[in-house]
Design an enzyme around this catalytic site. Structure first.
Site, PDB file in Angstrom:
ATOM      1  N   GLN A  53      -3.054   2.554  15.286  1.00 49.03           N
ATOM      2  CA  GLN A  53      -1.989   2.994  14.373  1.00 49.03           C
ATOM      3  C   GLN A  53      -1.095   4.059  15.024  1.00 49.03           C
ATOM      4  OE1 GLN A  53      -3.599   4.691  10.767  1.00 49.03           O
ATOM      5  NE2 GLN A  53      -1.599   5.006   9.822  1.00 49.03           N
ATOM      6  N   ARG A  98      -7.216   4.202  13.643  1.00 48.95           N
ATOM      7  CA  ARG A  98      -6.273   5.313  13.859  1.00 48.95           C
ATOM      8  C   ARG A  98      -5.646   5.308  15.241  1.00 48.95           C
ATOM      9  NH1 ARG A  98      -5.264   6.089   8.784  1.00 48.95           N
ATOM     10  NH2 ARG A  98      -7.086   6.736   7.573  1.00 48.95           N
ATOM     11  N   TYR A 157       1.234   5.713  -0.551  1.00 52.17           N
ATOM     12  CA  TYR A 157       0.868   6.901   0.223  1.00 52.17           C
ATOM     13  C   TYR A 157       1.105   8.083  -0.715  1.00 52.17           C
ATOM     14  CZ  TYR A 157       1.147   9.763   4.604  1.00 52.17           C
ATOM     15  OH  TYR A 157       0.954  10.652   5.629  1.00 52.17           O
ATOM     16  N   THR A 212      -4.411   6.489   0.147  1.00 49.50           N
ATOM     17  CA  THR A 212      -5.656   7.253   0.250  1.00 49.50           C
ATOM     18  C   THR A 212      -5.718   8.309  -0.841  1.00 49.50           C
ATOM     19  OG1 THR A 212      -5.502   6.972   2.616  1.00 49.50           O
ATOM     20  CG2 THR A 212      -7.088   8.612   1.812  1.00 49.50           C
ATOM     21  N   LYS A 220      -3.873  -1.786  10.611  1.00 48.08           N
ATOM     22  CA  LYS A 220      -4.279  -1.918   9.208  1.00 48.08           C
ATOM     23  C   LYS A 220      -4.563  -3.365   8.817  1.00 48.08           C
ATOM     24  CE  LYS A 220      -2.907   2.252   7.453  1.00 48.08           C
ATOM     25  NZ  LYS A 220      -3.718   3.086   6.567  1.00 48.08           N
ATOM     26  N   THR A 245      -8.680  -5.599   4.600  1.00 48.57           N
ATOM     27  CA  THR A 245      -8.631  -4.663   3.472  1.00 48.57           C
ATOM     28  C   THR A 245      -9.647  -5.184   2.462  1.00 48.57           C
ATOM     29  OG1 THR A 245      -6.248  -4.401   3.828  1.00 48.57           O
ATOM     30  CG2 THR A 245      -7.131  -3.593   1.735  1.00 48.57           C
ATOM     31  N   GLU A 265      -9.262  12.820   7.731  1.00 48.22           N
ATOM     32  CA  GLU A 265      -9.160  14.151   7.127  1.00 48.22           C
ATOM     33  C   GLU A 265     -10.510  14.865   7.132  1.00 48.22           C
ATOM     34  OE1 GLU A 265      -7.250  11.852   3.865  1.00 48.22           O
ATOM     35  OE2 GLU A 265      -6.440  13.827   3.358  1.00 48.22           O
ATOM     36  N   GLU A 299      -9.967   4.183   4.132  1.00 47.84           N
ATOM     37  CA  GLU A 299      -9.106   4.877   3.184  1.00 47.84           C
ATOM     38  C   GLU A 299      -9.598   4.487   1.796  1.00 47.84           C
ATOM     39  OE1 GLU A 299      -4.962   4.107   4.200  1.00 47.84           O
ATOM     40  OE2 GLU A 299      -5.050   5.651   5.766  1.00 47.84           O
ATOM     41  N   ASP A 346      -8.926   0.530   2.486  1.00 48.70           N
ATOM     42  CA  ASP A 346      -7.873   0.149   3.432  1.00 48.70           C
ATOM     43  C   ASP A 346      -8.331   0.583   4.831  1.00 48.70           C
ATOM     44  OD1 ASP A 346      -5.464  -0.466   4.666  1.00 48.70           O
ATOM     45  OD2 ASP A 346      -4.479   1.382   4.012  1.00 48.70           O
ATOM     46  N   ASP A 376       0.850  -1.189   0.000  1.00 49.61           N
ATOM     47  CA  ASP A 376       0.000   0.000   0.000  1.00 49.61           C
ATOM     48  C   ASP A 376       0.884   1.237   0.000  1.00 49.61           C
ATOM     49  OD1 ASP A 376      -2.402   1.356  -0.040  1.00 49.61           O
ATOM     50  OD2 ASP A 376      -2.498   1.509   2.145  1.00 49.61           O
ATOM     51  N   GLU A 381      -9.168   4.034  -1.911  1.00 52.29           N
ATOM     52  CA  GLU A 381      -7.967   3.878  -2.724  1.00 52.29           C
ATOM     53  C   GLU A 381      -8.286   3.175  -4.039  1.00 52.29           C
ATOM     54  OE1 GLU A 381      -4.538   2.467  -0.687  1.00 52.29           O
ATOM     55  OE2 GLU A 381      -5.170   3.284   1.256  1.00 52.29           O
ATOM     56  N   TYR A 427       2.901   2.819  15.364  1.00 51.11           N
ATOM     57  CA  TYR A 427       3.562   2.941  14.053  1.00 51.11           C
ATOM     58  C   TYR A 427       5.031   3.335  14.083  1.00 51.11           C
ATOM     59  CZ  TYR A 427       3.665   8.059  13.421  1.00 51.11           C
ATOM     60  OH  TYR A 427       3.946   9.375  13.510  1.00 51.11           O
ATOM     61  N   ARG A 463       2.135  16.635  12.831  1.00 47.20           N
ATOM     62  CA  ARG A 463       3.361  17.392  13.095  1.00 47.20           C
ATOM     63  C   ARG A 463       3.114  18.864  12.791  1.00 47.20           C
ATOM     64  NH1 ARG A 463       4.660  13.282   9.772  1.00 47.20           N
ATOM     65  NH2 ARG A 463       4.792  14.797   8.071  1.00 47.20           N
ATOM     66  N   HIS A 489      -3.262  14.195   0.725  1.00 46.80           N
ATOM     67  CA  HIS A 489      -3.453  13.326   1.885  1.00 46.80           C
ATOM     68  C   HIS A 489      -2.231  13.365   2.803  1.00 46.80           C
ATOM     69  CE1 HIS A 489      -4.611   9.850   4.299  1.00 46.80           C
ATOM     70  NE2 HIS A 489      -3.457   9.277   4.009  1.00 46.80           N
TER      71      HIS A 489
HETATM   72 MN    MN Z   1      -3.833   3.019   2.835  1.00 41.67          MN
END
Ligand code: MN
Length: 411
Positions: free
Chosen positions: A243, A240, A133, A347, A256, A260, A361, A202, A236, A131, A204, A247, A147, A138
């Site tokens: 994750q 959260r 990104y 995503t 995750k 899927t 989001e 997500e 996906d 997968d 995709e 992560y 951040r 996104h």
């Molecule tokens: Mn994904």
């Protein structure tokens, strides 16, 4: 060619009732795997309108060349995908010609099975699953959330298509119920184990490899169409809270891998010929192995519906890294490909709020709930919620091609 049936524009039209001009017209013909109550053995079909054309039935007679018939006596798309572009092209042309020629109607109409009579299955055995990104919008949205005091994109993001290896064994077909995952998460200053409270989606676009490679043999960007069989939609599912805690430093894991979902119908690349459009310019210029002599994107518009209400329309054409670059990157180290390798775009998020492909989001990490027509609000998914992702693409003569739907309900 008096046997062909013609539409008002003088163009040949199909003899399959209701299919012409629709999202599953004679120039789309996605492949899938189906069974019926009468014949529970899964077999390969092509979708035309609201019917499935039984390709095993077709392969039981003289219709296909002998060298390809065996692929349609298999229980999934694997053998056909492995047969490579000459087989894909030949079969597709034969099917289009047959469906546009009224002389064949009497002979083959009995091989059309109404969609309402079939059960659809996972279309191919999933080999490896990667997968990516690759949506700049996104990645920048998530960077701003996680951040807030630094640059939204990390320094590597515009240099390579960032991705992770997912869990192929938990890739499930559309319609499979999704059990809410449990895991570790932060709570009230401590760490607890329990059901995820931030279950997300997500939206995709997925690609599947037909023709594999040998170990140590990188795939160039211009080999994309020689290797990749087709396109479908992916959800996906992402927890959260699990994750966010797990992560660092190795990336997505149990947040995750619980499930899927993919759509039932695999659209051949050739059916997306009308959807090819310009991909965004890349700055800085990518390294040589990621350069494309013919850089293009697919103009797909996704739709994300939550309990039947559309909550977003993500746009695929402005993804920063193309699927050809993703394929080149994931083999640049010499990693081999196998038939059934699935790679997903990451995503799909466009520039504005109404085009974002995750609840993370759309609700800005739960800060701004979205309202549903029944008066309820959502930040993340509740038990019983159903998510359906669909997509359209430009087709021939102003028609629209519809990619299949990927649906899942949370238990
Ligand atoms: Mn994904």
């Amino acid at each position: 060619m008096t046997a062909q049936t013609y539409g008002s524009a003088g163009v040949a039209v199909t003899w399959v009732e209701g299919a012409e001009g629709g999202p599953f017209g004679p120039h789309h013909l996605p492949y899938g795997v189906f069974s019926t109550r009468k014949d529970p053995q899964p077999r390969v079909g092509a979708r035309i309108g609201d019917y499935v054309l039984d390709l095993r039935g077709l392969a039981s007679g003289p219709f296909f060349m002998p060298w390809i018939r065996h692929a349609f006596h298999a229980h999934d798309l694997g053998e056909f995908m492995a047969a490579g572009p000459p087989a894909w092209r030949t079969v597709r042309l034969q099917l289009i010609e047959m469906l546009l020629d009224g002389r064949y109607a009497a002979q083959y109409r009995h091989l059309l099975v109404p969609l309402s009579d079939v059960r659809l299955h996972l279309p191919f055995p999933v080999a490896d699953y990667v997968d990516f990104y690759s949506s700049e919008h996104h990645a920048a949205n998530l960077g701003r959330m996680f951040r807030p005091d630094s640059e939204p994109l990390l320094p590597n993001w515009k240099r390579l298509p960032v991705g992770y290896h997912g869990r192929s064994g938990t890739v499930v077909a559309s319609g499979t119920a999704i059990r809410r995952p449990a895991g570790q998460r932060r709570a009230d200053g401590g760490i607890v184990f329990g059901p995820s409270r931030r279950l997300d989606i997500e939206a995709e676009v997925g690609f599947v490899v037909g023709v594999g490679t040998e170990l140590g043999e990188p795939v160039r960007t211009d080999e994309f169409a020689d290797r990749v069989f087709g396109v479908f939609l992916v959800n996906d599912w992402s927890a959260r809270d699990i994750q966010a805690w797990e992560y660092q430093p190795l990336g997505p894991f149990l947040g995750k891998s619980f499930a899927t979902s993919i759509s039932h119908w695999v659209t051949p690349l050739e059916a997306l010929a009308w959807a090819r459009t310009e991909a965004p310019e890349q700055d800085p210029a990518p390294l040589d192995y990621l350069k494309e002599s013919d850089r293009f994107a697919y103009d797909l518009t996704l739709s994300v519906a939550l309990n039947g209400a559309e909550v977003s329309r993500p746009t695929f054409a402005d993804m920063y890294w193309t699927p050809a670059q993703q394929l080149a990157h994931m083999t640049a180290n010499g990693a081999s490909l196998r038939t059934g390798d699935l790679f997903a775009s990451g995503t799909v998020s466009g520039p504005e709020r109404g085009t974002w492909g995750s609840l993370q989001e759309l609700t800005w990490a739960g800060r701004d709930p979205i309202g549903l027509p029944d008066g309820s609000e959502r930040t993340f998914l509740e038990d019983g919620d159903t998510v359906a992702i669909s997509a359209t693409a430009p087709g021939p003569d102003g028609a629209v091609i519809g990619l299949g739907e990927v649906v899942g309900t949370v238990l």
